[in-house]
Design an enzyme around this catalytic site. Structure first.
Site, mmCIF file in Angstrom:
data_model
loop_
_atom_site.group_PDB
_atom_site.id
_atom_site.type_symbol
_atom_site.label_atom_id
_atom_site.label_comp_id
_atom_site.label_asym_id
_atom_site.label_seq_id
_atom_site.Cartn_x
_atom_site.Cartn_y
_atom_site.Cartn_z
ATOM 1 N N SER A 197 -2.150 37.249 -1.705
ATOM 2 C CA SER A 197 -1.387 36.239 -0.968
ATOM 3 C C SER A 197 -0.210 36.856 -0.226
ATOM 4 O O SER A 197 0.173 36.396 0.844
ATOM 5 C CB SER A 197 -0.880 35.158 -1.925
ATOM 6 O OG SER A 197 -0.046 35.735 -2.919
ATOM 7 N N GLU A 205 -7.514 23.142 -15.066
ATOM 8 C CA GLU A 205 -6.489 22.947 -14.033
ATOM 9 C C GLU A 205 -5.828 24.265 -13.640
ATOM 10 O O GLU A 205 -5.560 24.501 -12.464
ATOM 11 C CB GLU A 205 -5.433 21.943 -14.513
ATOM 12 C CG GLU A 205 -5.923 20.508 -14.558
ATOM 13 C CD GLU A 205 -6.296 19.957 -13.184
ATOM 14 O OE1 GLU A 205 -5.810 20.488 -12.165
ATOM 15 O OE2 GLU A 205 -7.085 19.002 -13.128
ATOM 16 N N TYR A 257 2.628 19.447 -11.000
ATOM 17 C CA TYR A 257 1.249 19.044 -10.701
ATOM 18 C C TYR A 257 0.376 19.122 -11.960
ATOM 19 O O TYR A 257 -0.317 18.162 -12.327
ATOM 20 C CB TYR A 257 0.633 19.909 -9.598
ATOM 21 C CG TYR A 257 -0.872 19.794 -9.611
ATOM 22 C CD1 TYR A 257 -1.487 18.657 -9.091
ATOM 23 C CD2 TYR A 257 -1.672 20.762 -10.223
ATOM 24 C CE1 TYR A 257 -2.868 18.501 -9.166
ATOM 25 C CE2 TYR A 257 -3.040 20.617 -10.305
ATOM 26 C CZ TYR A 257 -3.634 19.484 -9.778
ATOM 27 O OH TYR A 257 -4.986 19.324 -9.871
ATOM 28 N N GLY A 309 -8.099 36.499 -10.084
ATOM 29 C CA GLY A 309 -6.845 36.769 -9.385
ATOM 30 C C GLY A 309 -5.675 35.978 -9.936
ATOM 31 O O GLY A 309 -5.815 35.181 -10.854
ATOM 32 N N TYR A 310 -4.502 36.220 -9.332
ATOM 33 C CA TYR A 310 -3.268 35.550 -9.783
ATOM 34 C C TYR A 310 -3.158 35.638 -11.304
ATOM 35 O O TYR A 310 -3.114 34.642 -12.019
ATOM 36 C CB TYR A 310 -3.242 34.087 -9.325
ATOM 37 C CG TYR A 310 -3.299 33.927 -7.823
ATOM 38 C CD1 TYR A 310 -2.129 33.904 -7.068
ATOM 39 C CD2 TYR A 310 -4.515 33.808 -7.159
ATOM 40 C CE1 TYR A 310 -2.170 33.767 -5.685
ATOM 41 C CE2 TYR A 310 -4.568 33.668 -5.777
ATOM 42 C CZ TYR A 310 -3.393 33.649 -5.049
ATOM 43 O OH TYR A 310 -3.444 33.521 -3.683
ATOM 44 N N GLN A 334 -5.699 27.826 -6.660
ATOM 45 C CA GLN A 334 -6.038 28.925 -5.730
ATOM 46 C C GLN A 334 -7.500 29.380 -5.837
ATOM 47 O O GLN A 334 -7.853 30.432 -5.324
ATOM 48 C CB GLN A 334 -5.139 30.147 -5.970
ATOM 49 C CG GLN A 334 -3.663 29.858 -6.050
ATOM 50 C CD GLN A 334 -3.053 29.452 -4.741
ATOM 51 O OE1 GLN A 334 -3.603 29.721 -3.686
ATOM 52 N NE2 GLN A 334 -1.917 28.791 -4.773
ATOM 53 N N ASP A 337 -0.884 17.797 -5.505
ATOM 54 C CA ASP A 337 -1.172 19.145 -5.016
ATOM 55 C C ASP A 337 -1.378 19.096 -3.502
ATOM 56 O O ASP A 337 -1.166 18.058 -2.865
ATOM 57 C CB ASP A 337 -2.392 19.734 -5.728
ATOM 58 C CG ASP A 337 -3.706 19.048 -5.341
ATOM 59 O OD1 ASP A 337 -3.668 18.002 -4.665
ATOM 60 O OD2 ASP A 337 -4.773 19.577 -5.715
#
Length: 386
Positions: free
Chosen positions: A333, A53, A136, A97-98, A58, A154
């Site tokens: 982003s 999850e 979420y 990423g993130y 993203q 979501d």
């Protein structure tokens, strides 16, 4: 006790119980026929479901699968994740990423080990208390791993609901999430909550996707007010996002006599912290707010100034190349990077001790966690020099 949201206050008329039951049955019959065979759907292990999850935030499913399998191979138990060295952790996440996601995961793993004896918590509130787990993700884990009737709302789910009930509220506005949460609390199937949540996710990802939806193929079209009223194109309502801020950076590609390249570890706490790259300088910090990307006639800094700044800051005196490289571009982003490469060669290769620097041959680049912008820089450099 939290007061239950009255959907009528938002202009939404909830279906009667027979309609809700029919909707659940229709959606789950479709899911049983069409559900995707994904590795994390073959388990009820909450640790595995949690990893999937977080990775799926993203990121597209096909991209996630090999990362998910490798992550479980490297960190098979929550204790392994809790104790993982930073470099191995970032290497496992490299390219997704993130990166705050994986750092938060490690903190949450440490919470599970320290506060819950290494056992994944089994209630929604306790799951939601873990670092990096929002409503979420908590709902997804609780429903899929523990069969708790908790919604997982979501963007995909909100898109489907907006069309079902012609909801005139922006799905991109976080304050409106409570509306969709309240609808899902009414709709969710108490017998198969995990499958119900995943069915809506699948539907919103594919047939009812944001781009090129196929409303005539939707298994729940007979329940969709937008479909029945011919207003499908209007929903969901989503106002445009703020454009990412442009950022101009200078990368210094420095090579020594042994063919090694200078890499620097980002010791900051922000974007790409802990990753290695060519030394980078944000030239806009030295340049006032110029319209860099609209007026090419304005020079931000002379190249000679950049070279001098590097020499003073890094204690190296490269012989600078006149080679010109194409701009390396990467969009996050919130930021749009344009990176100019500047090549230099050094004879004396002693490094200052106030920075985390090292010399690395290209064959060993894979041993260092590198984010996508650095990989693009390497490709651009190699393409120009080979």
């Amino acid at each position: 006790m939290v007061k239950k949201l009255d959907l009528k206050d938002y202009g939404i008329e909830m279906w009667d119980q027979p309609t809700i039951s029919a909707f659940r049955r229709t959606l789950l019959e479709w899911y049983d026929r069409e559900k995707r065979d994904l590795p994390w759907r073959r388990t009820k292990n909450p640790y595995h479901i949690w990893i999937s999850e977080i990775m799926l935030q993203q990121t597209q499913v096909q991209t996630v699968i090999p990362y998910y399998l490798r992550f479980l191979d490297w960190f098979p138990r929550v204790e392994d994740l809790a104790q993982a060295p930073e470099e191995k952790l970032l290497k496992a996440w490299e390219g997704l990423g993130y990166y705050s996601r994986v750092r938060n995961m490690q903190v949450a793993a440490q919470q599970i080990v320290g506060n819950f004896g290494g056992e994944f918590p089994q209630s929604y509130d306790k799951i939601a208390s873990l670092k990096g787990i929002g409503p979420y993700t908590a709902g997804a884990i609780a429903s899929i791993a523990f069969d708790l009737p908790e919604p997982a709302v979501d963007g995909n789910v909100m898109r489907v609901l907006a069309r079902l009930f012609e909801i005139d509220y922006d799905i991109g506005n976080p304050s409106n999430r409570k509306i969709f949460q309240a609808i899902m609390e009414e709709l969710i199937d108490p017998e198969r909550p995990g499958d119900f949540n995943q069915a809506l996710m699948d539907l919103g990802t594919d047939i009812e996707s944001a781009k090129n939806p196929r409303p005539d193929e939707s298994p729940v079209r007979a329940f969709s007010a937008a479909y029945l009223h011919g207003t499908y194109a209007k929903y969901p309502i989503k106002l445009p996002k703020k454009k990412p801020r442009p950022l101009l950076l200078q990368a210094f590609v420095i090579r020594n006599q042994q063919g090694q390249f200078l890499l620097e570890k980002n010791q900051g706490a922000g974007l790409l912290a802990g990753f290695w790259s060519f030394p980078l300088m944000e030239t806009q910090l030295l340049a006032k707010q110029l319209n860099l990307f609209e007026d090419d006639s304005e020079q931000v800094l002379e190249t000679v100034s950049l070279q001098k700044f590097f020499e003073e800051d890094y204690g190296l005196k490269p012989v600078w190349s006149q080679e010109e490289f194409p701009l390396v571009k990467h969009t996050f982003s919130h930021q749009k990077w344009q990176i100019q490469l500047l090549e230099g060669r050094v004879n004396q290769a002693d490094l200052k001790g106030d920075r985390d620097l090292c010399w690395v041959i290209p064959q060993n680049f894979d041993n260092y966690p590198m984010a996508t912008p650095q990989k693009k820089m390497i490709q651009a450099y190699e393409k120009n020099t080979n």
